[in-house]
Design a protein around this motif. Structure first.
Motif, short mmCIF file in Angstrom:
data_model
loop_
_atom_site.label_atom_id
_atom_site.label_comp_id
_atom_site.label_asym_id
_atom_site.label_seq_id
_atom_site.Cartn_x
_atom_site.Cartn_y
_atom_site.Cartn_z
N PHE A 94 -3.24 19.73 -12.94
CA PHE A 94 -4.50 19.44 -13.62
C PHE A 94 -5.31 20.73 -13.78
N CYS A 95 -5.99 20.83 -14.90
CA CYS A 95 -6.98 21.89 -15.03
C CYS A 95 -8.37 21.27 -14.97
N ALA A 96 -9.32 22.08 -14.60
CA ALA A 96 -10.68 21.59 -14.45
C ALA A 96 -11.66 22.71 -14.77
N ALA A 97 -12.82 22.35 -15.27
CA ALA A 97 -13.86 23.30 -15.62
C ALA A 97 -15.09 23.09 -14.75
N ASP A 98 -15.67 24.19 -14.34
CA ASP A 98 -16.84 24.18 -13.47
C ASP A 98 -18.08 24.46 -14.31
N GLN A 99 -19.09 23.62 -14.20
CA GLN A 99 -20.34 23.85 -14.94
C GLN A 99 -21.14 25.00 -14.34
N LEU A 100 -20.96 25.24 -13.05
CA LEU A 100 -21.68 26.31 -12.38
C LEU A 100 -21.02 27.63 -12.69
N ILE A 101 -21.76 28.51 -13.30
CA ILE A 101 -21.19 29.77 -13.76
C ILE A 101 -21.79 30.91 -12.95
N ILE A 102 -20.96 31.50 -12.13
CA ILE A 102 -21.35 32.70 -11.38
C ILE A 102 -20.35 33.77 -11.78
N PRO A 103 -20.80 34.84 -12.40
CA PRO A 103 -19.85 35.86 -12.88
C PRO A 103 -18.94 36.34 -11.77
N ASN A 104 -17.66 36.44 -12.13
CA ASN A 104 -16.64 37.04 -11.27
C ASN A 104 -16.30 36.22 -10.04
N ILE A 105 -16.70 34.97 -10.04
CA ILE A 105 -16.40 34.09 -8.91
C ILE A 105 -15.88 32.76 -9.44
N CYS A 106 -14.84 32.24 -8.80
CA CYS A 106 -14.39 30.89 -9.11
C CYS A 106 -14.07 30.18 -7.80
N ALA A 107 -14.15 28.88 -7.86
CA ALA A 107 -13.96 28.06 -6.66
C ALA A 107 -12.57 27.47 -6.62
N ILE A 108 -12.05 27.27 -5.42
CA ILE A 108 -10.77 26.59 -5.31
C ILE A 108 -10.92 25.23 -4.65
N ALA A 109 -12.17 24.78 -4.48
CA ALA A 109 -12.42 23.43 -3.97
C ALA A 109 -12.58 22.49 -5.14
N ASP A 110 -11.84 21.39 -5.12
CA ASP A 110 -11.86 20.51 -6.29
C ASP A 110 -13.22 19.88 -6.53
N TYR A 111 -14.00 19.70 -5.47
CA TYR A 111 -15.30 19.06 -5.65
C TYR A 111 -16.29 19.94 -6.41
N GLU A 112 -15.95 21.20 -6.61
CA GLU A 112 -16.81 22.09 -7.37
C GLU A 112 -16.69 21.87 -8.87
N TYR A 113 -15.65 21.17 -9.29
CA TYR A 113 -15.35 21.08 -10.72
C TYR A 113 -15.85 19.78 -11.32
N ASP A 114 -16.29 19.91 -12.57
CA ASP A 114 -17.00 18.82 -13.21
C ASP A 114 -16.20 18.10 -14.29
N TYR A 115 -15.34 18.83 -14.95
CA TYR A 115 -14.54 18.24 -16.04
C TYR A 115 -13.07 18.43 -15.70
N TRP A 116 -12.32 17.36 -15.93
CA TRP A 116 -10.90 17.36 -15.56
C TRP A 116 -10.04 16.88 -16.71
N GLY A 117 -8.85 17.44 -16.77
CA GLY A 117 -7.85 16.93 -17.69
C GLY A 117 -7.06 15.79 -17.05
N GLN A 118 -6.16 15.23 -17.82
CA GLN A 118 -5.36 14.10 -17.36
C GLN A 118 -4.09 14.52 -16.63
N GLY A 119 -3.74 15.77 -16.73
CA GLY A 119 -2.60 16.27 -16.00
C GLY A 119 -1.33 16.33 -16.81
N THR A 120 -0.45 17.20 -16.38
CA THR A 120 0.88 17.31 -16.96
C THR A 120 1.87 17.42 -15.82
N ARG A 121 2.99 16.75 -15.96
CA ARG A 121 3.92 16.62 -14.84
C ARG A 121 4.97 17.73 -14.86
N VAL A 122 5.19 18.30 -13.70
CA VAL A 122 6.23 19.32 -13.53
C VAL A 122 7.26 18.80 -12.55
N THR A 123 8.51 18.88 -12.97
CA THR A 123 9.62 18.46 -12.13
C THR A 123 10.57 19.63 -11.96
#
Length: 126
Positions: A94-123
């Motif tokens: 899944f990819c996700a977008a964070d509404q909180l924008i802090i230059p040069n920083i990104c979060a790896i906690a899922d609760y930080e993200y606001d918009y999510w895709g439906q996912g794509t399956r990898v086997t």
């Protein structure tokens, strides 16, 4: 706002796959973007993320050195390039977008993200 992942599929162990996350109603280049995965029966886990500004990235230890996140702002897309795929990598990604924008920083906690895709399956086949 919509995020759509693509590029999933079946690949042999040791192979490569590139996933894409395309946005509509949102300019991905203006947001930190995270990639996450969830295997059946397991908790969702972070794969990595990419910041705005300098485009710095962070990765989970399990994928460091094998996976790379990059942006294609002209196509409003973020890619997850995966190499040396292992039997433990299969999941829905899944990819996700964070509404909180802090230059040069990104979060790896899922609760930080606001918009999510439906996912794509990898086997991964061994």
């Amino acid at each position: 706002v919509q995020l759509v992942e693509s590029g999933g599929g079946l690949v042999q162990a040791g192979g490569s796959l590139r996933l894409s996350c395309t946005g509509s109603g949102i300019t991905l280049g203006r947001h930190p973007i995270g990639w996450f995965r969830q295997a059946p029966g397991k908790k969702r886990e972070a794969v990595g993320c990419i910041s705005v500004g300098d485009g710095s990235t962070r990765y989970a230890d399990s994928v460091k050195g094998r996976f790379t996140i990059s942006r294609d702002n002209a196509k409003n897309t973020v890619h997850l390039q995966m190499h040396s795929l292992k039997p433990e990598d299969p999941a829905s990604y899944f990819c996700a977008a964070d509404q909180l924008i802090i230059p040069n920083i990104c979060a790896i906690a899922d609760y930080e993200y606001d918009y999510w895709g439906q996912g794509t399956r990898v086997t991964v086949s061994s």
